[in-house]
Design an enzyme around this catalytic site. Structure first.
Site, short mmCIF file in Angstrom:
data_model
loop_
_atom_site.label_atom_id
_atom_site.label_comp_id
_atom_site.label_asym_id
_atom_site.label_seq_id
_atom_site.Cartn_x
_atom_site.Cartn_y
_atom_site.Cartn_z
N ASP A 28 29.41 -50.63 -9.58
CA ASP A 28 28.74 -50.28 -8.32
C ASP A 28 29.24 -48.93 -7.84
O ASP A 28 30.44 -48.69 -7.78
CB ASP A 28 29.06 -51.32 -7.24
CG ASP A 28 28.26 -52.59 -7.43
OD1 ASP A 28 27.29 -52.55 -8.20
OD2 ASP A 28 28.61 -53.62 -6.82
N ASP A 140 23.67 -51.76 8.51
CA ASP A 140 24.18 -52.92 7.76
C ASP A 140 23.17 -53.38 6.69
O ASP A 140 23.19 -54.51 6.24
CB ASP A 140 24.63 -54.07 8.67
CG ASP A 140 23.54 -54.53 9.63
OD1 ASP A 140 22.38 -54.11 9.42
OD2 ASP A 140 23.85 -55.27 10.57
N ASN A 141 22.31 -52.45 6.28
CA ASN A 141 21.41 -52.73 5.16
C ASN A 141 21.92 -52.08 3.89
O ASN A 141 22.66 -51.11 3.95
CB ASN A 141 20.01 -52.19 5.45
CG ASN A 141 19.28 -53.03 6.48
OD1 ASN A 141 19.42 -54.25 6.48
ND2 ASN A 141 18.53 -52.39 7.35
N GLN A 299 27.96 -58.81 15.27
CA GLN A 299 27.23 -57.82 14.47
C GLN A 299 28.06 -56.57 14.20
O GLN A 299 27.94 -55.92 13.16
CB GLN A 299 25.91 -57.43 15.17
CG GLN A 299 24.86 -58.54 15.16
CD GLN A 299 24.44 -58.99 13.76
OE1 GLN A 299 23.99 -58.20 12.95
NE2 GLN A 299 24.61 -60.29 13.46
N ASP A 310 26.01 -62.86 -3.41
CA ASP A 310 26.87 -63.14 -4.57
C ASP A 310 28.14 -63.87 -4.13
O ASP A 310 28.62 -64.76 -4.83
CB ASP A 310 27.29 -61.83 -5.26
CG ASP A 310 26.11 -61.10 -5.88
OD1 ASP A 310 25.07 -61.74 -6.09
OD2 ASP A 310 26.23 -59.88 -6.13
#
Length: 355
Positions: A28, A140-141, A299, A310
């Site tokens: 990643d 937060d996407n 949040q 995952d």
């Protein structure tokens, strides 16, 4: 008895290679980007896709950004890594198979697997470089673009079929393969799935992404009769339902219908578990569909939802390999996801504090 002793007692029965995972090992490469970056490459803020030619420049551009983090990734590898982290000891309860390149990124993946105490047996080849996954984070996407490269080169006859590797498969009691691997080696998945059904072991799978149900429906439905536990999120569940003509977007109803699809090993009733981000997790418990509320989180504490799904599966598998009840598996899954979304990438603190 203290909580520590109780936990030690719980994991004492575990041995090496009890949990088996197979999938696409990816490195990643994550970075925070802006909307313009997403627009430039035609990405949605919260999605996962396979890289096309138009995304080649994306990887270069991302790496040029000064603040890039590298993490060992790939959906299945993330999940077994989390399960092993929650188990702590013994090491190498989790086994992982997948294909990498003989390059620097491949070496990083090997090192990261070792640090995570996962027993990784990679098929190494030099035709394609190690696969990478760009995690483009906005707020937060996260938008994931996977360039499978070497991960796509996994060969059943050159790796899974070798006696020394197949012995590791036979040692396992619980199997987990993310749907992403259907794009690589459905025949490998079927071989493992049939073994699990024949020996009455637990075979788990994940819908993984909407494109799997849309474009790889045929191999998915070939494996489905062998699936004892199916995971997915609300978007993947809705796409799956649409492809199968369920004509409903009610998540509980989709779970119920999915549970009732044909099944090979009738000794185990299929369990369907759909997560919905911050909304309740939906799961089939016996004949009923039950809602399980997730842990509350402010949040502002959410750093990155990359890896939340995952890690939920990883926590779930941690309890599953110890033969705990479904409710407990889900509780462990919620705990793991709650820890991971407070951090960048699919990373975790040194020790879990799950009781």
């Amino acid at each position: 008895m203290s909580a520590e002793e109780a936990c030690a007692g719980r994991t004492a029965a575990l041995r090496e290679n009890t949990l088996f995972g197979m999938g696409n090992p990816l490195l990643d490469i994550s970075a925070v980007v802006d909307k313009d970056f997403l627009d430039k490459f035609g990405l949605k803020p919260n999605d996962q896709i396979l890289a096309e030619d138009k995304h080649k420049a994306l990887f270069e551009e991302l790496v040029k950004r000064n603040k890039v983090e590298y993490h060992a990734g790939g959906s299945t590898q993330n999940s077994v890594k989390i399960a092993q982290w929650m188990i702590q000891k013994p090491h190498k309860v989790a086994t992982f198979f997948g294909c990498i390149g003989t390059d620097n990124f491949g070496e990083i993946l090997k090192r990261k697997a070792e640090e995570a105490h996962v027993d990784a047996h990679y098929y190494e080849q030099n035709e394609e470089p190690t696969g990478t996954c760009a995690a483009c984070i906005t707020g937060d996407n996260r938008s994931l673009v996977a360039n499978l490269a070497a991960a796509n080169c996994y060969k059943k006859e050159k790796h899974l079929d070798l006696d020394s590797n197949w012995e590791l498969v036979e040692k396992a009691k619980v199997y987990y393969i993310a749907g992403f691997f259907l794009t690589v080696s459905p025949e490998s998945i079927l071989k493992v799935a049939k073994h699990a059904a024949d020996k009455n072991k637990v075979f788990c799978m994940n819908l993984s992404a909407p494109f799997i149900s849309q474009f790889f429906k045929e191999p998915l439905m070939k494996v489905m009769p062998y699936v004892d536990i199916l995971f997915g999120n609300e978007t993947e569940a809705a796409t799956f339902a649409k492809e199968l003509g369920f004509e409903t977007d009610d998540i509980a109803e989709i779970a119920r219908r999915t549970q009732n699809l044909p099944k090979e090993n009738t000794k185990r009733q299929r369990v369907v578990v759909f997560t919905q981000g911050k909304d309740d997790t939906v799961a089939t418990v016996g004949e009923k569909v039950t809602m399980f509320p997730v842990l509350d989180i402010d949040q502002n504490d959410i750093v990155d939802t990359n890896g939340a799904g995952d890690s939920f599966v990883g926590g779930f598998l941690f309890a599953l390999v110890q033969e705990q009840a479904l409710e407990e598996c889900i509780r462990a899954g919620h705990y793991a996801a709650n820890v991971i979304i407070r951090r960048v990438g699919c990373t975790f603190p040194e020790k879990p504090d799950f009781h």
